[in-house]
Write an enzyme that holds these catalytic residues in place. Structure first.
Site, PDB file in Angstrom:
ATOM      1  N   GLU A   1     151.172  51.917  74.140  1.00 16.32           N
ATOM      2  CA  GLU A   1     151.865  51.513  75.363  1.00 16.32           C
ATOM      3  C   GLU A   1     151.138  50.341  76.001  1.00 16.32           C
ATOM      4  OE1 GLU A   1     153.054  53.069  79.833  1.00 16.32           O
ATOM      5  OE2 GLU A   1     152.287  54.520  78.373  1.00 16.32           O
TER       6      GLU A   1
ATOM      7  N   LYS B   1     149.385  75.379  75.748  1.00 17.60           N
ATOM      8  CA  LYS B   1     150.124  74.166  75.401  1.00 17.60           C
ATOM      9  C   LYS B   1     151.456  74.035  76.129  1.00 17.60           C
ATOM     10  CE  LYS B   1     147.753  73.591  71.042  1.00 17.60           C
ATOM     11  NZ  LYS B   1     147.783  73.505  69.586  1.00 17.60           N
TER      12      LYS B   1
ATOM     13  N   ASP C   1     143.098  67.997  70.748  1.00 15.58           N
ATOM     14  CA  ASP C   1     144.444  68.436  70.372  1.00 15.58           C
ATOM     15  C   ASP C   1     145.427  67.807  71.348  1.00 15.58           C
ATOM     16  OD1 ASP C   1     146.819  69.759  69.856  1.00 15.58           O
ATOM     17  OD2 ASP C   1     145.858  71.702  69.507  1.00 15.58           O
TER      18      ASP C   1
ATOM     19  N   HIS D   1     154.379  44.999  83.744  1.00 15.28           N
ATOM     20  CA  HIS D   1     154.929  45.404  82.452  1.00 15.28           C
ATOM     21  C   HIS D   1     155.650  44.240  81.765  1.00 15.28           C
ATOM     22  CE1 HIS D   1     153.942  49.419  83.872  1.00 15.28           C
ATOM     23  NE2 HIS D   1     154.117  49.837  82.643  1.00 15.28           N
TER      24      HIS D   1
END
Length: 437
Positions: free
Chosen positions: A122, A253, A327, A418
């Site tokens: 990104e 998670k 993770d 951006h």
């Protein structure tokens, strides 16, 4: 999850314009014809067989170009190192890694100036976190404290009746120390520190909370809990009808109110106070405008049902997790918390973040892989004894991101940043009367 009926009707009209109803029904009918071959297995668990790797590539209609990019010479050389982290291996994916910083830390465990490696695709992300980190550093650094830790696993036991539930709970309440001893026998680094229970009808959820040393500890607590459950099944005076190692009450998670209100992983809070000068020179805004934005974003977060109050924890956190061998799926639960802005003296801004669920570690998992371990080495946080410091760095990074994105939105520079960084649009040169960016 309701859907507008008129929209659905229009969707199916477009489908039927391209394919007949009979064709759609045929496309959606399961078929056992021309079954594909199975993937070649490596044989010994935890190892990678070069022959099996080649066999998997032969199954793919991908050409040599894709193979050369995923299975390059260095990947072939390092292939044995990945055996305990992946199954059905075919290669590695390379992500660009950038540095955010300098980020000055004044924590209980993380002290010094850090350049934080972030792996992301990104554009503008590393630049944004660098801007926030530099602002914090110019203010003398980020104060941070890892204040609690605990990783949970929550097995569930189903019984015939509430009478059986009562018998089971009375027995289990006398076994807490035994549960601790059994858990300790499975690991040198983890410790069962608390056992709680919850009931739903004739179901009993046991909530085991562990410390996990310098590992994130997901596998550690599963293995320890399984050993405890085997003891329960062998010794309990009333047998459950069935049971499962995880009853979806641990918050594993996923973002959950339970873990937000307690702790899952490491709970860390971080703060910094920026002067009006730093806000104006470096972040191109003011405390009053930042507070205006904070108020409306807080209301928007409540209206949208957010867990906690924050701007974009997952952005920098995911990039740090991927770079440092964590993770990445744990970002789902780790990226919750509370951001707070308050007015400080002389036009300054007090900013803090509190994150109750940082699942991360500096040993185990992917932390020993070549690239990921190199990123931990950059931070000087590889290996045992460094997990609390990594958690504090993560919290400070999140704070940097909250400051930067809030300032960009408050000043009206968010879109322009951006356009310049993500699309390569040259920045318009300003005249004397225009505000400086």
């Amino acid at each position: 999850m309701p859907t507008n009926l008129q929209n659905v009707s229009g969707y199916f009209e477009r489908l039927l314009a391209e394919r007949s109803q009979e064709r759609i029904e045929q496309d959606l009918t399961p078929s056992l014809e021309d079954m594909p071959p199975s993937l070649p297995r490596d044989g010994i668990p935890g190892t990678i067989s070069p022959g099996a790797v080649e066999g998997r590539w032969r199954l793919l209609d991908a050409g040599t170009s894709a193979k050369d990019r995923l299975l390059d010479a260095m990947t072939r050389e390092q292939m044995p190192l990945y055996g305990k982290n992946i199954e059905n291996f075919i290669g590695t994916v390379k992500l660009p890694v950038g540095l955010a910083g300098p980020l000055r830390m004044r924590g209980l465990f993380a002290r010094g100036d850090y350049y934080v490696p972030l792996a992301t695709t990104e554009a503008a992300l590393v630049a944004s976190y660098t801007r926030g980190a530099q602002a914090i550093t110019q203010a003398g650094g980020c104060t941070a404290a890892a204040i609690w830790e605990g990783v949970t696993r929550a097995p569930v036991f189903a019984f015939d009746s509430l009478v059986d539930v009562g018998k089971f709970i009375m027995w289990a309440a006398q076994q807490v120390q035994t549960f601790r001893d059994i858990a300790a026998s499975t690991t040198r680094h983890g410790e069962l520190i608390r056992t709680r229970f919850d009931m739903e009808g004739n179901h009993v959820y046991l909530i085991f909370e562990y410390t996990t040393g310098d590992a994130s500890g997901q596998n550690m607590v599963t293995i320890a809990t399984d050993a405890v459950c085997r003891f329960i099944l062998d010794q309990t005076p009333v047998q459950p009808v069935y049971w499962f190692i995880e009853g979806n009450l641990s918050g594993d998670k996923k973002a959950s109110h339970l873990s937000f209100q307690n702790v899952r992983g490491r709970k860390v809070t971080a703060e910094a106070t920026l002067s009006s000068g730093i806000l104006e020179r470096h972040l191109k805004t003011s405390a009053s405008r930042m507070l205006d934005f904070y108020r409306v974003s807080a209301i928007g977060g409540v209206m949208s049902g957010n867990i906690g109050l924050q701007g974009h924890y997952s952005n920098g956190m995911a990039a740090l997790y991927i770079a440092c061998g964590q993770d990445a799926a744990c970002v789902a639960e780790s990226a919750v918390g509370v951001t707070r802005f308050e007015a400080a003296e002389e036009g300054g801004l007090y900013a803090s973040v509190t994150l109750p669920n940082l699942i991360l570690g500096t040993v185990g998992g992917g932390t020993g892989l070549p690239s990921q371990n190199a990123c931990l080495d950059i931070l000087k946080l590889s290996g045992a004894g460094n997990a609390p410091a990594l958690a504090e760095v993560c919290a400070a990074l999140v704070l940097a991101g909250e400051l930067s994105i809030s300032a960009a939105l408050a000043s009206g520079h968010f879109t322009r940043a951006h356009q310049i960084l993500a699309r390569g649009v040259p920045e318009k040169r300003k005249g004397p009367s225009e505000d400086s960016a």
